[in-house]
Design a protein around this motif. Structure first.
Motif, PDB file in Angstrom:
ATOM      1  N   SER A   1       8.698   5.092  13.758  1.00  0.00           N
ATOM      2  CA  SER A   1       7.772   4.066  13.282  1.00  0.00           C
ATOM      3  C   SER A   1       8.527   2.943  12.589  1.00  0.00           C
ATOM      4  O   SER A   1       9.447   3.189  11.812  1.00  0.00           O
ATOM      5  N   THR A   2       8.147   1.718  12.887  1.00  0.00           N
ATOM      6  CA  THR A   2       8.780   0.560  12.247  1.00  0.00           C
ATOM      7  C   THR A   2       7.727  -0.374  11.669  1.00  0.00           C
ATOM      8  O   THR A   2       6.616  -0.473  12.184  1.00  0.00           O
ATOM      9  N   CYS A   3       8.111  -1.072  10.609  1.00  0.00           N
ATOM     10  CA  CYS A   3       7.196  -2.055  10.024  1.00  0.00           C
ATOM     11  C   CYS A   3       7.196  -3.330  10.864  1.00  0.00           C
ATOM     12  O   CYS A   3       6.437  -4.250  10.595  1.00  0.00           O
TER      13      CYS A   3
ATOM     14  N   HIS B   1      -1.394  -2.965  10.597  1.00  0.00           N
ATOM     15  CA  HIS B   1      -2.230  -3.059   9.393  1.00  0.00           C
ATOM     16  C   HIS B   1      -3.015  -4.359   9.229  1.00  0.00           C
ATOM     17  O   HIS B   1      -3.808  -4.476   8.283  1.00  0.00           O
TER      18      HIS B   1
ATOM     19  N   PHE C   1       0.813  -1.220   0.000  1.00  0.00           N
ATOM     20  CA  PHE C   1       0.000   0.000   0.000  1.00  0.00           C
ATOM     21  C   PHE C   1       0.844   1.266   0.000  1.00  0.00           C
ATOM     22  O   PHE C   1       0.323   2.374   0.058  1.00  0.00           O
ATOM     23  N   CYS C   2       2.163   1.139  -0.013  1.00  0.00           N
ATOM     24  CA  CYS C   2       3.040   2.293   0.219  1.00  0.00           C
ATOM     25  C   CYS C   2       3.861   2.664  -1.010  1.00  0.00           C
ATOM     26  O   CYS C   2       4.506   1.814  -1.620  1.00  0.00           O
TER      27      CYS C   2
ATOM     28  N   CYS D   1       0.816  10.100   4.589  1.00  0.00           N
ATOM     29  CA  CYS D   1       1.421   8.796   4.892  1.00  0.00           C
ATOM     30  C   CYS D   1       1.436   7.888   3.666  1.00  0.00           C
ATOM     31  O   CYS D   1       0.417   7.686   3.024  1.00  0.00           O
ATOM     32  N   GLY D   2       2.604   7.362   3.384  1.00  0.00           N
ATOM     33  CA  GLY D   2       2.718   6.388   2.306  1.00  0.00           C
ATOM     34  C   GLY D   2       2.845   7.008   0.926  1.00  0.00           C
ATOM     35  O   GLY D   2       2.956   6.297  -0.070  1.00  0.00           O
TER      36      GLY D   2
ATOM     37  N   ASN E   1      -4.269   6.400   2.098  1.00  0.00           N
ATOM     38  CA  ASN E   1      -4.002   7.374   1.043  1.00  0.00           C
ATOM     39  C   ASN E   1      -3.783   6.671  -0.286  1.00  0.00           C
ATOM     40  O   ASN E   1      -3.281   5.557  -0.331  1.00  0.00           O
TER      41      ASN E   1
ATOM     42  N   GLU F   1      -0.064   1.502  14.078  1.00  0.00           N
ATOM     43  CA  GLU F   1      -0.660   2.123  12.898  1.00  0.00           C
ATOM     44  C   GLU F   1      -1.461   1.083  12.114  1.00  0.00           C
ATOM     45  O   GLU F   1      -1.015  -0.056  11.926  1.00  0.00           O
TER      46      GLU F   1
ATOM     47  N   MET G   1       9.009   8.959  10.085  1.00  0.00           N
ATOM     48  CA  MET G   1       7.905   8.292   9.396  1.00  0.00           C
ATOM     49  C   MET G   1       7.906   8.606   7.911  1.00  0.00           C
ATOM     50  O   MET G   1       6.901   8.455   7.230  1.00  0.00           O
TER      51      MET G   1
ATOM     52  N   GLY H   1      11.702   4.996   4.109  1.00  0.00           N
ATOM     53  CA  GLY H   1      12.697   4.116   4.716  1.00  0.00           C
ATOM     54  C   GLY H   1      12.228   3.452   5.995  1.00  0.00           C
ATOM     55  O   GLY H   1      11.210   3.824   6.576  1.00  0.00           O
ATOM     56  N   GLU H   2      12.993   2.430   6.397  1.00  0.00           N
ATOM     57  CA  GLU H   2      12.687   1.701   7.628  1.00  0.00           C
ATOM     58  C   GLU H   2      13.779   2.065   8.650  1.00  0.00           C
ATOM     59  O   GLU H   2      14.914   1.581   8.550  1.00  0.00           O
TER      60      GLU H   2
ATOM     61  N   SER I   1       3.817  -0.359  12.578  1.00  0.00           N
ATOM     62  CA  SER I   1       2.863  -0.472  11.476  1.00  0.00           C
ATOM     63  C   SER I   1       2.303  -1.889  11.484  1.00  0.00           C
ATOM     64  O   SER I   1       2.995  -2.828  11.118  1.00  0.00           O
TER      65      SER I   1
HETATM   66  N1  SAH Z   1       9.038   2.064   7.485  1.00  0.00           N
HETATM   67  C1  SAH Z   1       8.420   2.582   8.690  1.00  0.00           C
HETATM   68  C2  SAH Z   1       8.244   4.081   8.655  1.00  0.00           C
HETATM   69  C3  SAH Z   1       7.172   4.582   7.705  1.00  0.00           C
HETATM   70  S1  SAH Z   1       5.976   5.443   8.615  1.00  0.00           S
HETATM   71  C4  SAH Z   1       7.110   1.863   8.910  1.00  0.00           C
HETATM   72  O1  SAH Z   1       6.736   1.030   8.088  1.00  0.00           O
HETATM   73  O2  SAH Z   1       6.477   2.073   9.944  1.00  0.00           O
HETATM   74  C5  SAH Z   1       4.706   5.626   7.437  1.00  0.00           C
HETATM   75  C6  SAH Z   1       3.400   5.043   7.892  1.00  0.00           C
HETATM   76  O3  SAH Z   1       2.426   5.218   6.860  1.00  0.00           O
HETATM   77  C7  SAH Z   1       3.502   3.557   8.155  1.00  0.00           C
HETATM   78  O4  SAH Z   1       2.684   3.200   9.226  1.00  0.00           O
HETATM   79  C8  SAH Z   1       2.958   2.997   6.871  1.00  0.00           C
HETATM   80  O5  SAH Z   1       2.525   1.672   7.017  1.00  0.00           O
HETATM   81  C9  SAH Z   1       1.842   3.957   6.579  1.00  0.00           C
HETATM   82  N2  SAH Z   1       1.403   3.947   5.174  1.00  0.00           N
HETATM   83  C10 SAH Z   1       2.081   3.526   4.093  1.00  0.00           C
HETATM   84  N3  SAH Z   1       1.337   3.662   2.983  1.00  0.00           N
HETATM   85  C11 SAH Z   1       0.166   4.184   3.367  1.00  0.00           C
HETATM   86  C12 SAH Z   1      -1.015   4.562   2.673  1.00  0.00           C
HETATM   87  N4  SAH Z   1      -1.127   4.415   1.348  1.00  0.00           N
HETATM   88  N5  SAH Z   1      -2.038   5.086   3.391  1.00  0.00           N
HETATM   89  C13 SAH Z   1      -1.925   5.248   4.731  1.00  0.00           C
HETATM   90  N6  SAH Z   1      -0.836   4.905   5.445  1.00  0.00           N
HETATM   91  C14 SAH Z   1       0.197   4.373   4.770  1.00  0.00           C
END
Ligand code: SAH
Length: 318
Positions: free
Chosen positions: A170-172, A195, A97-98, A309-310, A269, A235, A135, A138-139, A193
């Motif tokens: 924030s981490t995956c 999801h 989704f990112c 985000c994303g 998003n 998240e 956020m 990158g990770e 994260s």
């Molecule tokens: N790599 C780290 C930092 C990114 S933070 C992580 O994965 O947490 C960005 C946040 O936005 C994460 O929680 C990510 O999962 C979320 N994100 C990514 N794509 C998105 C989208 N299309 N809509 C909403 N949130 C999204």
């Protein structure tokens, strides 16, 4: 270089004033300025593009010394300005989704480059930066050493002096690094994260779920809370028909009870090339609250300039 320690302090303060060369550091002897110029590179970021959203959010594309580029975003809240920074050039995590995943990982950012994202975001926008969220692209926990070094620099009293309580990471869900972070004794806020509340769904959305299953992730999160006393924020971007069923909400609430977590629902998003449809974040927040689970909906800032985000992407610097 065998010089007195106060020289380092002088350079440190000049860098925080935005000095672009050693030559500008007028309280250093000329001979030292020349020597520094010869031995070190001052790799200030260059703003290549600045976009401002109707809601006041500002996204900047920064050119790095090697021609790569990353984005950061300044968000204005009534209590202050927070900058969302990138920790890597690109990302290898591949969450479906990112948009940041698109072109894979090129390299880690150095601690200095991350610090400059914060520093120059403040200098360029004229906004005093009071908070930082890792956020962006990158990770951060994959770039562990540089991120730790960055955290201590951004927190330094004679530097930007941003309090750990105003920093979120924030981490995956890199399980071993969550364990390591717990030992650092930092007062920052950890976000994970999530999801999806079940392995089957999570594996479809996030490749990292194939490496660490939910049992392992939740155990690391429980241990983190026990060790630090700090609640983790999870998240969760609702995707219609994928992760938003009543059963999944019940399961999610159960996980949260066990780890004393809080759910931060992120309205999904749009990203190019993705067919995923947003679920109803407000409704899910209400449902989770009925289940006794603490849930909030993240404010959506900067979507009109693809800064939400994303939506951040690695760009080719030209
Ligand atoms: N790599 C780290 C930092 C990114 S933070 C992580 O994965 O947490 C960005 C946040 O936005 C994460 O929680 C990510 O999962 C979320 N994100 C990514 N794509 C998105 C989208 N299309 N809509 C909403 N949130 C999204």
């Amino acid at each position: 270089m065998g010089l007195p320690a106060y020289r380092a302090g002088q350079v440190f303060r000049w860098l925080h004033r935005g000095a672009g060369s050693f030559a500008e550091m007028s309280d250093l002897p000329k001979s030292l300025r020349d020597l520094l110029e010869e031995k070190y590179r001052l790799s200030a970021l260059t703003a290549m593009r600045r976009q401002e959203s109707a809601d006041g959010t500002v996204k900047t594309l920064w050119r790095l010394w090697d021609g790569n580029a990353v984005e950061s975003v300044v968000m204005r809240y009534h209590y202050g300005n927070t900058v969302c920074i990138s920790s890597q050039v690109g990302c290898r995590q591949g969450c479906v989704f990112c948009a940041s995943s698109g072109l894979g990982l090129v390299r880690d950012l150095t601690a200095g480059e991350m610090l400059e994202e914060v520093l120059y975001s403040g200098l360029e926008s004229g906004a005093k930066i009071t908070g930082v969220v890792l956020m962006g692209i990158g990770e951060p926990l994959e770039n562990y050493e540089n991120v730790m070094r960055f955290l201590r620099l951004v927190n330094a009293e004679d530097g930007l002096n941003i309090g750990m309580r105003h920093i979120s990471l924030s981490t995956c869900g890199l399980v071993p690094q969550i364990g390591r972070l717990a030992e650092e004794d930092l007062q920052l806020t950890l976000s994970v994260s999530l999801h999806a509340p079940d392995d089957e769904t999570r594996k479809k959305l996030m490749p990292i779920a194939r490496r660490y299953d939910l049992a392992a992730l939740m155990e690391a999160c429980r241990a983190y809370y026990e060790r630090t006393g700090r609640r983790i924020s999870f998240e969760y971007a609702p995707i219609r028909g994928v992760n938003d069923s009543p059963e999944q909400m019940t399961l999610l609430a159960e996980h949260m009870r066990r780890v004393h977590g809080h759910v931060n629902l992120i309205p999904l998003n749009r990203v190019p090339g993705s067919q995923l449809e947003p679920g109803n974040a407000r409704e899910l927040a209400r449902r989770l609250q009925q289940l006794g689970c603490n849930a909030t909906v993240r404010r959506r800032l900067g979507a009109d300039i693809d800064a939400a985000c994303g939506q951040l992407r690695r760009k080719e610097a030209t």
